[in-house]
Scaffold this active site. Structure first.
Site, PDB file in Angstrom:
ATOM      1  N   GLU A 194       5.359  -8.025 -15.940  1.00 47.24           N
ATOM      2  CA  GLU A 194       4.948  -8.602 -14.516  1.00 47.24           C
ATOM      3  C   GLU A 194       3.414  -8.679 -14.596  1.00 47.24           C
ATOM      4  O   GLU A 194       2.710  -8.304 -15.554  1.00 47.24           O
ATOM      5  CB  GLU A 194       5.241  -7.704 -13.526  1.00 47.24           C
ATOM      6  CG  GLU A 194       6.806  -7.479 -13.265  1.00 47.24           C
ATOM      7  CD  GLU A 194       7.288  -6.525 -12.363  1.00 47.24           C
ATOM      8  OE1 GLU A 194       8.444  -6.529 -12.163  1.00 47.24           O
ATOM      9  OE2 GLU A 194       6.389  -5.756 -11.940  1.00 47.24           O
ATOM     10  N   HIS A 314       1.438  -7.759  -0.918  1.00 44.72           N
ATOM     11  CA  HIS A 314       2.180  -8.552  -2.026  1.00 44.72           C
ATOM     12  C   HIS A 314       2.073  -9.938  -1.921  1.00 44.72           C
ATOM     13  O   HIS A 314       2.167 -10.520  -0.784  1.00 44.72           O
ATOM     14  CB  HIS A 314       3.798  -8.389  -1.797  1.00 44.72           C
ATOM     15  CG  HIS A 314       4.439  -8.562  -3.224  1.00 44.72           C
ATOM     16  ND1 HIS A 314       4.726  -9.808  -3.612  1.00 44.72           N
ATOM     17  CD2 HIS A 314       4.914  -7.661  -4.078  1.00 44.72           C
ATOM     18  CE1 HIS A 314       5.421  -9.714  -4.850  1.00 44.72           C
ATOM     19  NE2 HIS A 314       5.524  -8.346  -5.210  1.00 44.72           N
ATOM     20  N   ARG A 369      -2.063  -8.095  -8.362  1.00 43.26           N
ATOM     21  CA  ARG A 369      -1.723  -8.386  -7.212  1.00 43.26           C
ATOM     22  C   ARG A 369      -2.946  -8.833  -6.148  1.00 43.26           C
ATOM     23  O   ARG A 369      -2.610  -9.712  -5.438  1.00 43.26           O
ATOM     24  CB  ARG A 369      -0.579  -7.814  -6.604  1.00 43.26           C
ATOM     25  CG  ARG A 369       0.361  -7.416  -7.085  1.00 43.26           C
ATOM     26  CD  ARG A 369       1.675  -6.281  -6.363  1.00 43.26           C
ATOM     27  NE  ARG A 369       2.662  -6.539  -7.324  1.00 43.26           N
ATOM     28  CZ  ARG A 369       3.551  -5.621  -6.851  1.00 43.26           C
ATOM     29  NH1 ARG A 369       3.358  -4.534  -6.062  1.00 43.26           N
ATOM     30  NH2 ARG A 369       4.793  -5.560  -7.610  1.00 43.26           N
ATOM     31  N   HIS A 430       2.615  -4.562   1.718  1.00 46.48           N
ATOM     32  CA  HIS A 430       3.530  -4.340   0.900  1.00 46.48           C
ATOM     33  C   HIS A 430       3.517  -2.736   0.378  1.00 46.48           C
ATOM     34  O   HIS A 430       4.485  -1.925   0.485  1.00 46.48           O
ATOM     35  CB  HIS A 430       3.483  -5.097  -0.289  1.00 46.48           C
ATOM     36  CG  HIS A 430       4.499  -4.530  -1.413  1.00 46.48           C
ATOM     37  ND1 HIS A 430       5.886  -5.117  -1.138  1.00 46.48           N
ATOM     38  CD2 HIS A 430       4.400  -4.366  -2.715  1.00 46.48           C
ATOM     39  CE1 HIS A 430       6.608  -4.443  -2.238  1.00 46.48           C
ATOM     40  NE2 HIS A 430       5.695  -4.138  -3.195  1.00 46.48           N
ATOM     41  N   ARG A 465      -2.651  -1.095  -6.969  1.00 46.39           N
ATOM     42  CA  ARG A 465      -1.618  -0.628  -7.599  1.00 46.39           C
ATOM     43  C   ARG A 465      -1.183  -1.725  -8.527  1.00 46.39           C
ATOM     44  O   ARG A 465      -0.664  -2.830  -8.422  1.00 46.39           O
ATOM     45  CB  ARG A 465      -0.374  -0.374  -6.673  1.00 46.39           C
ATOM     46  CG  ARG A 465       1.040   0.092  -7.485  1.00 46.39           C
ATOM     47  CD  ARG A 465       2.158   0.712  -6.606  1.00 46.39           C
ATOM     48  NE  ARG A 465       2.497  -0.317  -5.913  1.00 46.39           N
ATOM     49  CZ  ARG A 465       3.702  -1.137  -6.237  1.00 46.39           C
ATOM     50  NH1 ARG A 465       4.142  -0.963  -7.444  1.00 46.39           N
ATOM     51  NH2 ARG A 465       4.037  -2.145  -5.320  1.00 46.39           N
TER      52      ARG A 465
END
Length: 645
Positions: A194, A314, A369, A430, A465
């Site tokens: 990811e 997100h 992100r 998110h 994060r």
């Protein structure tokens, strides 16, 4: 007020933090160590024996009989067993709360208090997976580096090392408990990649990983005779006392939303694992239960709060406006399009079919992100569009359907075939990287109170994060909090005489139903207004003027709401689901704004036009100490009277 912690970028500093005069209702200075909180001296309460009774509890699709333990016929026992006694109380039924409960239940009785059904948590909606070093070509050092880079170098290095080192064992424990993850043709775990990760290290169960973990943990809890689940119990406020050295936690008051009764849970140890606060925004991937209850309760209990400005949006939630068939009603929470879609080769385009991520970052769609979310936000504003497009259709159809069956099914319900068409996406709130400040064992400055999961600020995430590090952090810290919790429990006993020292919140039974309905209706309207303010002024891109405007508007809204409900007969000690959630949303919104105003730089998820660059001198966590001034709003006060030892 919020401040940057001078001289300490680490949460687990070997030095002490000090609260100024008045922070704990006295003129003394109170020290807090976040390396390992000093040994607690807890008053010895008289022990309480327990009687057993039975209670039906709805669990998922089945019904099971659970035994609940209550006090014997003491003079202070409330009607219908309104006070319950446990060794451990866990607030929240996500991965952190369940994993912790399964360990401490070997040493005492455990109550799990959950706001809705036990499976309704942020864990249930986690699609991507758990990041862990399980491949021979990967390393703990590489995982650490990826985490620290994604966190804009605000992460606590010791915490990062602990989590990345212990993570693989925590994943293996899940597998041993029955969690089923995807495997490749070679029979080994299939590890996905990811955004922000330099290696394939995401353990997953298709695109429904959280659901599978929740299933396995709930099954184990269901078979544990020492764990008692209380569904549809809304945690109102922590029960706290203060002696000359510290605050202590003795349990929690909860509102049974089905019977409309207040239940008092007395405990020797309390774990707060209640998730995040996504619903301070109108567009969020979080389920409806994520209204910041844990952070707000902890703040009112004088716990230290940290890094609340770092709200992760997100980049890719499903944009309903771009679907061929519009959903019949507005969703309670946005449908998440997992990071793994981009990790598998998904490409972002604007509506003119122009790929734009390489213009913003050399990692393109695999950037962290915060960068991807800001890039999409910038494209939408420049192009005057309401959504971007995420295209995975160039990949083999069978691969798409096997990796993302849940996403494919959801989109197909509204006429979109993701194997042939691009997915309309938009950023959505998110994850809260900030929360209740915790040490390496989940300890807080409130004795007897531990935290794990999204409600905690452990220092792992820093300013942003890394994808799939959240479930990992929850598993690691839930496990690390176990032994200190057991030690605390063994030193503590419960005293029923404490019960008279806290006023008990009450439901609004003295008000007419029509009055309560009007109050609930106005509360829902105020909630939408608050969410609109947060989205407009405290979103992905911020400025000092907009943050100050948000501060003013939130204060004005809160005063308007309080005046409305109190004029209609609502009392400060009354509880209802809508009102309690509104208090917590106001509290968390103010904490986010206060923290954002105190950070005069752009770092990670906090980007402000007035301070657009990183500043090394500002590389410190934001700290909100217990307020020195009297609290002036209802949302900042505990509903019961605090016990003074």
């Amino acid at each position: 007020m919020a401040s940057l912690l001078n001289g300490c970028a680490n949460l687990q500093s070997r030095s002490f933090l000090y609260l100024e005069k008045g922070h704990l209702q006295s003129s003394r200075v109170h020290g807090i160590s976040f390396k390992r909180l000093t040994e607690i001296e807890i008053s010895r309460f008289s022990s309480i024996s327990r009687l057993s009774c039975t209670k039906k509890h709805k669990y998922s699709q089945s019904t099971r009989i659970y035994s609940t333990r209550t006090a014997p016929r003491a003079s202070l026992q409330d009607r219908e067993n309104a006070t319950k006694y446990f060794d451990f109380v866990v607030i929240g039924s996500g991965v952190a709360g369940l994993r912790y409960a399964l360990e401490v239940s070997k040493h005492g009785s455990v109550a799990i208090i959950t706001k809705a059904e036990p499976y309704e948590s942020n864990t249930q909606y986690a699609q991507g997976g758990v990041s862990a070093v399980l491949c021979p070509t990967d390393s703990v050092e590489s995982h650490m580096q990826d985490t620290i880079v994604a966190g804009a170098y605000l992460c606590d290095e010791e915490t990062v090392r602990v989590v990345c080192t212990e993570g693989p064992d925590r994943v293996k424990e899940l597998i041993a408990m029955g969690a089923s993850f995807d495997h490749g043709e070679d029979g080994r775990l299939h590890l996905a990649r990811e955004g922000g990760h330099s290696h394939n290290r995401i353990v997953h169960a298709a695109d429904m990983t959280g659901r599978e973990i929740e299933r396995a943990l709930l099954h184990a809890v269901d078979n544990d005779p020492n764990i008692f689940l209380f569904g549809h119990h809304f945690a109102i406020d922590l029960l706290t006392s203060q002696d000359k050295n510290a605050m202590h936690c003795h349990g929690v008051d909860a509102f049974n939303t089905e019977t409309r009764k207040v239940i008092r849970f007395m405990s020797k140890v309390t774990l707060l694992a209640s998730g995040g606060a996504g619903h301070i925004y109108p567009m969020t991937t979080n389920p409806p239960v994520a209204t910041g209850d844990g952070v707000a309760m902890a703040h009112r209990a004088q716990a230290v709060i940290s890094n609340m400005e770092f709200v992760q949006f997100h980049p890719t939630a499903l944009a309903d406006e771009g679907l061929p068939l519009t959903p019949a009603k507005r969703r309670d929470n946005a449908f998440l399009i997992t990071e793994a879609v981009r990790g598998d080769g998904g490409i972002l385009y604007n509506q003119s079919n122009q790929r734009f991520m390489p213009l913003y970052d050399e990692r393109a769609e695999l950037a962290p992100r915060d960068i991807v979310a800001r890039s999409i936000d910038d494209q939408l504003k420049k192009c005057g569009e309401k959504y971007a497009l995420l295209d995975i259709s160039h990949k083999p159809r069978e691969k798409i359907l096997s990796h993302f069956p849940n996403i494919a099914a959801e989109c197909l319900k509204f006429g979109l075939d993701i194997t042939r068409e691009a997915i309309p996406v938009v950023p959505a709130a998110h994850y809260m990287c900030g929360g209740v400040r915790a040490g390496l064992e989940g300890e807080t400055n409130v004795r007897g109170l531990y935290v794990a999961g999204e409600v905690a600020c452990t220092g792992l995430h820093g300013a942003n994060r890394l994808a799939s590090n959240s479930l990992l952090e929850a598993l690691v810290f839930a496990r690390r909090a176990v032994q200190p919790s057991i030690n605390c429990m063994e030193k503590t006993s419960l005293n029923p005489n404490f019960l008279t020292r806290w006023a008990r919140p009450v439901p609004p039974l003295t008000l007419k139903d029509s009055t309560v309905d009007k109050i609930d209706k106005r509360t829902r309207e105020i909630r939408l207004e608050l969410q609109s303010v947060m989205w407009e002024y405290v979103g992905i891109v911020r400025s000092t003027n907009r943050l100050k405007m948000a501060e003013w508007k939130i204060g004005d809204l809160e005063r308007e709401w309080e005046e409305y409900v109190f004029r209609r007969g609502w009392k400060p000690n009354m509880v209802g689901l809508e009102a309690c959630e509104m208090r917590n949303l106001f509290c968390c919104a103010r904490l986010v704004v206060e923290s954002a105003l105190s950070r005069h730089e752009s770092r990670g998820l906090h980007f402000t036009e007035d301070f657009p660059y990183l500043e090394e001198s500002k590389r410190k966590p934001t700290i909100i100490f217990p307020a020195a001034l009297p609290k002036l709003t209802w949302s900042s006060q505990q509903l019961h009277k605090q016990l003074q030892c």
